[in-house]
Structures are given as structure tokens and as C-alpha cells.
Scaffold this motif. Structure first.
Motif, PDB file in Angstrom:
ATOM      1  N   LEU A 156       0.343  -0.855  -0.448  1.00 16.22           N
ATOM      2  CA  LEU A 156      -0.071  -0.482   0.183  1.00 16.22           C
ATOM      3  C   LEU A 156       1.089   1.488  -0.093  1.00 16.22           C
ATOM      4  O   LEU A 156       0.333   2.419  -0.588  1.00 16.22           O
ATOM      5  N   ALA A 157       1.741   1.261   0.483  1.00 13.73           N
ATOM      6  CA  ALA A 157       3.015   2.676   0.516  1.00 13.73           C
ATOM      7  C   ALA A 157       3.760   2.383  -0.731  1.00 13.73           C
ATOM      8  O   ALA A 157       3.561   4.299  -1.187  1.00 13.73           O
ATOM      9  N   TYR A 178       4.680   4.567  13.202  1.00 10.89           N
ATOM     10  CA  TYR A 178       5.850   4.218  12.794  1.00 10.89           C
ATOM     11  C   TYR A 178       6.958   4.717  12.077  1.00 10.89           C
ATOM     12  O   TYR A 178       8.219   3.914  11.892  1.00 10.89           O
ATOM     13  N   GLY A 179       6.480   4.867  10.715  1.00 11.43           N
ATOM     14  CA  GLY A 179       7.159   5.911   9.571  1.00 11.43           C
ATOM     15  C   GLY A 179       8.337   4.641   8.903  1.00 11.43           C
ATOM     16  O   GLY A 179       9.101   4.722   7.818  1.00 11.43           O
ATOM     17  N   ASP A 180       7.504   3.328   8.821  1.00 17.62           N
ATOM     18  CA  ASP A 180       8.053   2.412   8.201  1.00 17.62           C
ATOM     19  C   ASP A 180       8.462   2.229   6.526  1.00 17.62           C
ATOM     20  O   ASP A 180       9.188   2.338   6.058  1.00 17.62           O
ATOM     21  N   GLN A 181       6.781   3.705   6.055  1.00 15.75           N
ATOM     22  CA  GLN A 181       6.931   3.704   4.309  1.00 15.75           C
ATOM     23  C   GLN A 181       8.145   5.251   4.250  1.00 15.75           C
ATOM     24  O   GLN A 181       8.939   4.000   3.279  1.00 15.75           O
ATOM     25  N   ASP A 182       8.111   5.427   4.767  1.00 10.88           N
ATOM     26  CA  ASP A 182       9.652   6.456   5.031  1.00 10.88           C
ATOM     27  C   ASP A 182      10.493   5.915   4.580  1.00 10.88           C
ATOM     28  O   ASP A 182      11.498   6.585   4.109  1.00 10.88           O
ATOM     29  N   PHE A 183      10.504   5.374   5.535  1.00  6.48           N
ATOM     30  CA  PHE A 183      12.552   4.557   5.470  1.00  6.48           C
ATOM     31  C   PHE A 183      12.183   3.471   3.901  1.00  6.48           C
ATOM     32  O   PHE A 183      13.569   3.191   3.184  1.00  6.48           O
ATOM     33  N   VAL A 214      12.821  13.391   3.561  1.00  4.23           N
ATOM     34  CA  VAL A 214      11.372  12.853   4.350  1.00  4.23           C
ATOM     35  C   VAL A 214      11.094  13.382   5.447  1.00  4.23           C
ATOM     36  O   VAL A 214      12.104  13.177   6.767  1.00  4.23           O
ATOM     37  N   HIS A 215      10.399  14.123   5.226  1.00  6.58           N
ATOM     38  CA  HIS A 215       9.964  15.523   6.552  1.00  6.58           C
ATOM     39  C   HIS A 215       8.196  14.049   7.128  1.00  6.58           C
ATOM     40  O   HIS A 215       7.949  13.880   6.379  1.00  6.58           O
ATOM     41  N   GLY A 216       8.113  14.057   8.280  1.00  5.54           N
ATOM     42  CA  GLY A 216       6.957  13.560   8.726  1.00  5.54           C
ATOM     43  C   GLY A 216       6.717  14.089  10.184  1.00  5.54           C
ATOM     44  O   GLY A 216       7.203  14.460  11.037  1.00  5.54           O
ATOM     45  N   ILE A 217       5.108  14.769  10.244  1.00  7.29           N
ATOM     46  CA  ILE A 217       4.388  15.009  11.398  1.00  7.29           C
ATOM     47  C   ILE A 217       3.517  13.858  11.960  1.00  7.29           C
ATOM     48  O   ILE A 217       2.666  13.401  11.310  1.00  7.29           O
TER      49      ILE A 217
END
Length: 295
Positions: free
Chosen positions: A64-65, A87-92, A103-106
Motif C-alpha cells: 500500500l505504501a 511508526y514511519g516504516d513507509q518513510d524508510f 522525508v519530513h514526518g508530522i
């Protein structure tokens, strides 16, 4: 038994919370990570994209990511804002597979932010991955900052989602793209409060009324925020049923039984016991990938 009582206490506290941001944060603090991710290899929190033959929510979650990244048109050297990153898995994964520059995460949940920051430090990615507390409707970034803004199964929480659309438009560079993977009703005629099964309780308790509308209204709100070429595509047939089958079978999985305590296994089995009701309510829900562009 003690953990079940603690979970019940967290549920009661969440339901009693009036502030929408605090309510969402507490919603994601109800379940212990030791139970939620027992016998799993990732911390994806989405329902997943279930291709033929997939039987793992970890595989479906990353799929899905990937689907969202494809929709957003990720390119090497893009600067991406991920709003409500879990938890940010998609960003990594995006840093690894798409070679985006940063990647910036909010996120509103401190537990999630701390986990993602720790992983970034552990993997030597603090220059490429920045995670911070914040809300989707008041993004702490200057105008015209990002190439892509994305929300992976989180925008239904934002209070309201239309305010997030306006903020996403503001922080995107001209020519930038907003993409969301999101949960909405198939029909505006479905009362949100009629959803009553345990696994779908988040619909009743953590989606604002303002966000409870179909694909047509979703596209209209994107256009009203200033976006052009808004497309809202249903992927319902590859989401809900695969998720339901996986979750309903989980209490019987020996690996889960070995990783979680007996009371957690029993509680999950009870949570998913009403198969007919869950299937009936899932049939009322859409799952969409929405894409729109800033001129």
C-alpha cells in the motif's frame, strides 16, 4: 488480565476525550505495541493492499505504501512531507527504494515520533529523515517547501481533512503533488454512527463528521483548496477483505499465540468473532487513493 484492564482503561479515557487531536493520539496509545506487532516483521499500521496470493499484513502494508508512492509520482531527489506517518516504516522504504532526498514526518503521537527518530538514528539517516510532533491542520513549514505531500491512511482523522488540504496546498511547491490513501464511506447516506463492530470502532470514535463523505465530495474539497486534476480512485476490492481475513485468522496463528500472552489472544478472538457483522459493515466502506496537483 491486567493488560486487558489497562487497555479498557485507555479505551474509556479515549472515548471521554473531547479535543480531537488528543483523542487521536490516545486512540493510537490504546493497544500495546507488544500485542499489535506480535509475530510481525514491520510496524505498518494500514489495512494493506492485498494482491493475489498475499497472506501477510507486513507485505500488504508495504504494498500500500508503494501504491501511494506510485500515485504521488515520487522521483529521486524529491523532498517529501508524510503527514500522520505512524511508526514511519513507509518513510524508510521510500528512502531506500525511491531514493527521495528527504522525508519530513508530522505526527500527533509521541510514541510514534520517538520510535521513528530512534530508527533514523540507528540506521544513520537523521539527515534524510526528520520526524516531529505536529498537527496536519497547522503544518510547521514555510510556503512552497515540498515536492510531494502524502498521508498514508491518516487523513480521515484530520480535523477537518479540508483544512489539511489547504495546508498541503500551501506547503507544496508549484507543480507539487498531494496523494492520500484514505477511508471514506461508499455513500453519503450511510450514517457513521451505525458502524458498530469492534474492529471498525475507529470509524465511530475517531473520524470527525466533517470527514464522512464519498469520493465526489472528496474531489470537490481538493478542488476547493486550489488543487487541479483531482482524482479519487477506489481500491476497495484490494484492501478491506484481505485485512479482515488476516486479522480474523490471527488468534489461531501459532506464531501469534507464541508471541502474545493468552489474554491478548483471547481478547483478539473475541474482537473478531462477529464475522457477519464485520463483513456487512466493511461493505459500506470505501478505500481510496486520491491525487491532486498544485498549479
Amino acid at each position: 488480565m491486567l493488560e486487558n484492564l489497562r487497555t479498557l482503561g485507555r479505551v474509556i479515557r479515549t472515548l471521554a476525550t473531547k479535543d480531537p487531536v488528543t483523542r487521536v493520539r490516545r486512540f493510537y496509545e490504546i493497544q500495546s505495541p507488544d500485542v499489535e506487532f506480535a509475530a510481525r516483521t514491520s510496524r505498518y499500521m494500514n489495512v494493506g493492499y492485498w494482491e493475489e496470493g498475499v497472506n501477510s499484513i507486513d507485505v500488504a502494508g508495504e504494498a500500500l505504501a508503494t501504491k501511494l508512492a506510485d500515485a504521488a509520482g515520487f522521483k529521486p531527489d524529491d523532498t517529501v512531507l508524510d503527514v500522520g506517518f505512524g511508526y514511519g516504516d513507509q518513510d524508510f522504504a521510500w528512502l531506500r527504494d525511491r531514493r527521495v532526498a528527504k522525508v519530513h514526518g508530522i505526527n500527533v503521537t509521541p510514541r510514534h515520533v520517538a520510535h521513528a527518530r530512534e530508527r533514523a538514528a540507528r540506521e544513520g539517516l537523521t539527515e534524510q529523515a526528520d520526524f516531529q510532533l505536529g498537527t496536519a491542520t497547522e503544518l510547521p513549514f514555510p510556503d512552497n517547501t515540498f515536492d510531494r505531500v502524502v498521508a498514508l491512511e491518516s487523513a480521515f482523522h484530520f480535523h477537518p481533512r479540508s483544512a489539511f488540504f489547504a495546508e498541503a496546498f500551501r506547503v507544496l511547491k508549484p507543480g507539487g503533488t498531494l496523494a492520500t490513501a484514505d477511508i471514506i464511506p461508499l455513500s453519503n447516506e450511510t450514517p457513521r454512527m451505525s458502524i458498530s463492530s469492534g474492529p471498525l470502532s475507529f470509524v465511530k470514535f475517531s473520524i470527525p463528521d466533517e470527514n464522512w463523505h464519498d469520493r465526489t465530495v472528496y474531489a470537490e474539497q481538493l478542488t476547493s483548496a486550489g488543487f487541479v486534476n483531482a482524482e479519487v480512485q477506489s481500491i476497495q476490492d484490494r484492501t478491506w477483505e484481505g485485512w479482515r481475513l488476516f486479522q480474523a485468522a490471527r488468534p489461531s496463528d501459532p506464531a501469534f499465540q507464541a508471541a502474545a500472552d493468552r489474554s491478548a489472544v483471547k481478547g483478539m478472538a473475541n474482537h473478531w468473532r462477529d464475522e457477519n457483522l464485520i463483513k456487512k459493515e466493511i461493505a459500506l466502506l470505501d478505500y481510496v487513493i486520491a491525487v491532486a496537483h498544485k498549479p
